[in-house]
Design a protein around this motif. Structure first.
Motif, PDB file in Angstrom:
ATOM      1  N   ARG A 162      -3.569  -3.728  -5.095  1.00  0.00           N
ATOM      2  CA  ARG A 162      -3.092  -5.021  -4.599  1.00  0.00           C
ATOM      3  C   ARG A 162      -1.573  -5.148  -4.692  1.00  0.00           C
ATOM      4  O   ARG A 162      -0.969  -5.964  -3.996  1.00  0.00           O
ATOM      5  CB  ARG A 162      -3.782  -6.171  -5.322  1.00  0.00           C
ATOM      6  N   TYR A 163      -0.953  -4.319  -5.536  1.00  0.00           N
ATOM      7  CA  TYR A 163       0.505  -4.314  -5.619  1.00  0.00           C
ATOM      8  C   TYR A 163       1.134  -3.219  -4.750  1.00  0.00           C
ATOM      9  O   TYR A 163       2.357  -3.161  -4.615  1.00  0.00           O
ATOM     10  CB  TYR A 163       0.944  -4.137  -7.073  1.00  0.00           C
ATOM     11  N   LEU A 164       0.297  -2.355  -4.180  1.00  0.00           N
ATOM     12  CA  LEU A 164       0.771  -1.279  -3.308  1.00  0.00           C
ATOM     13  C   LEU A 164      -0.073  -1.258  -2.032  1.00  0.00           C
ATOM     14  O   LEU A 164      -0.623  -0.211  -1.648  1.00  0.00           O
ATOM     15  CB  LEU A 164       0.669   0.072  -4.032  1.00  0.00           C
ATOM     16  N   PRO A 165      -0.219  -2.397  -1.351  1.00  0.00           N
ATOM     17  CA  PRO A 165      -1.199  -2.514  -0.261  1.00  0.00           C
ATOM     18  C   PRO A 165      -0.891  -1.667   0.958  1.00  0.00           C
ATOM     19  O   PRO A 165      -1.792  -1.375   1.752  1.00  0.00           O
ATOM     20  CB  PRO A 165      -1.148  -4.008   0.084  1.00  0.00           C
ATOM     21  N   ASP A 166       0.365  -1.255   1.121  1.00  0.00           N
ATOM     22  CA  ASP A 166       0.738  -0.525   2.332  1.00  0.00           C
ATOM     23  C   ASP A 166       0.722   0.989   2.153  1.00  0.00           C
ATOM     24  O   ASP A 166       0.979   1.721   3.116  1.00  0.00           O
ATOM     25  CB  ASP A 166       2.134  -0.973   2.796  1.00  0.00           C
ATOM     26  N   LEU A 167       0.427   1.453   0.954  1.00  0.00           N
ATOM     27  CA  LEU A 167       0.398   2.898   0.728  1.00  0.00           C
ATOM     28  C   LEU A 167      -0.949   3.474   1.174  1.00  0.00           C
ATOM     29  O   LEU A 167      -1.999   2.836   1.023  1.00  0.00           O
ATOM     30  CB  LEU A 167       0.651   3.222  -0.742  1.00  0.00           C
ATOM     31  N   PRO A 168      -0.949   4.684   1.729  1.00  0.00           N
ATOM     32  CA  PRO A 168      -2.164   5.273   2.311  1.00  0.00           C
ATOM     33  C   PRO A 168      -3.093   5.895   1.273  1.00  0.00           C
ATOM     34  O   PRO A 168      -3.329   7.108   1.256  1.00  0.00           O
ATOM     35  CB  PRO A 168      -1.611   6.318   3.282  1.00  0.00           C
ATOM     36  N   ALA A 169      -3.617   5.043   0.384  1.00  0.00           N
ATOM     37  CA  ALA A 169      -4.600   5.487  -0.620  1.00  0.00           C
ATOM     38  C   ALA A 169      -5.809   4.566  -0.539  1.00  0.00           C
ATOM     39  O   ALA A 169      -5.664   3.342  -0.477  1.00  0.00           O
ATOM     40  CB  ALA A 169      -3.990   5.455  -2.019  1.00  0.00           C
TER      41      ALA A 169
END
Length: 318
Positions: A162-169
């Motif tokens: 939720r703090y890294l929503p744009d990373l492809p994981a």
């Protein structure tokens, strides 16, 4: 609802595109079935403060920075503690140090130098709470999909995502058996800490190979014993108090199994004894840990009198 449309878009035009089309329905069905503690864990997730990291470090560890006040930091700590026990990590989130049972950063420091993940599409089988997925992105991976049927690990991943929503994981609460056969869509497949739990080790290797593109790389990390190519330990009952441990081969035996399963360029890149500093109880994982599973008079043996945990990392190509 967790929206997988970004993943579907990411996989468009790849060999994984047909599989991706059914993922949302598969996930929704899994969530519908759920778990008895999901409501409690969701409540913990809902308690996390709304913050946007001012700094992100996935290269030297897993650290998110934000100059929040003490009250906000305590809110984050309480919410994260509500997702205990934390086994893989550590995580440093807005001044909260999640001191996990495993120093997974130590293992990653042994594995990462032998890999080139730049631009790779990666599958992490038995990904736990996703710690290694974030480190794989830090090592340059194009995208990382993790699968693990454990619901608590799924929720712990959601806490970080939720703090890294744009990373492809992406973390999918699936077992390897939930993936279609002959997927053949990943450049790199990891299986770390899974192999010894499988009743049919060769079938596991074949299933992992099925996920790889031709020429793709397998990273296999597992418990091993010392010995020649004919040495394999099959515990009578428990191993280090674990009931579901089936096969602990020697490194030469495991190399042979990989070749028999059709892998080439098989090489062992690391062998390490697990120490009680690397795996231990903490405030974030208060249950028994490695020191409780070793002979108190002889740490080279488990409480069952078997060789203490020794782990190897092998790399092989399809």
């Amino acid at each position: 609802m967790i929206d997988l449309s970004p993943l579907v878009r990411r996989l468009a035009g790849t060999p994984l595109a047909p599989w991706s089309q059914g993922l949302q329905a598969q996930l929704d069905a899994k969530l519908e079935k759920g778990h008895g503690d999901l409501e409690r864990w969701q409540s913990a997730l809902d308690g996390l403060p709304a913050l946007t990291p001012s700094g992100v470090d996935l290269v030297n560890g897993l650290r998110l920075d934000f100059a929040c006040d003490d009250a906000t930091r305590e809110q984050a700590r309480a919410a994260l503690m509500g997702l205990s026990p934390w086994r893989k990590g550590p995580f440093d989130l807005f001044g909260v140090h999640v001191d996990t049972e495993w120093r997974s950063d130590w293992k990653w420091s042994r594995v990462a130098p032998h890999l080139d993940l730049r631009g790779k599409r990666v599958l992490d089988v038995g990904c736990g709470n996703g710690y290694y997925q974030w480190r794989m992105l830090g090592a340059g991976a194009d995208s990382v999909i993790g699968i693990d049927p454990n619901w608590l690990f799924f929720c712990q991943f959601q806490a970080v995502q939720r703090y890294l929503p744009d990373l492809p994981a992406w973390h999918l609460p699936f077992a390897l058996e939930d993936l279609p056969p002959a997927l053949e869509g990943f450049d790199t497949v990891f299986s770390m800490g899974v192999f010894y739990h499988r009743r049919s080790p060769i079938e596991h290797l074949l299933a992992l190979k099925d996920c790889l593109l031709k020429g793709g790389e397998l990273v296999l990390e597992t418990l091993v014993i010392e010995g020649d190519e004919n040495q394999v330990l099959v515990p009578e009952d428990r191993y280090a108090q674990m009931r579901n441990v089936w096969f602990l081969p020697s490194v030469p035996a495991l190399e042979r199994w990989l070749r028999r399963a059709g892998f080439r360029d098989v090489r062992c890149v690391d062998v390490s004894l697990t120490s009680i500093e690397e795996q231990r109880s903490t405030e974030w994982m208060k249950y028994q840990s490695l020191s409780d599973f070793l002979d108190p008079q002889d740490h080279s043996r488990t409480v069952e009198g078997l060789p203490a945990p020794r782990r190897a990392v092998l790399v092989a190509r399809k």
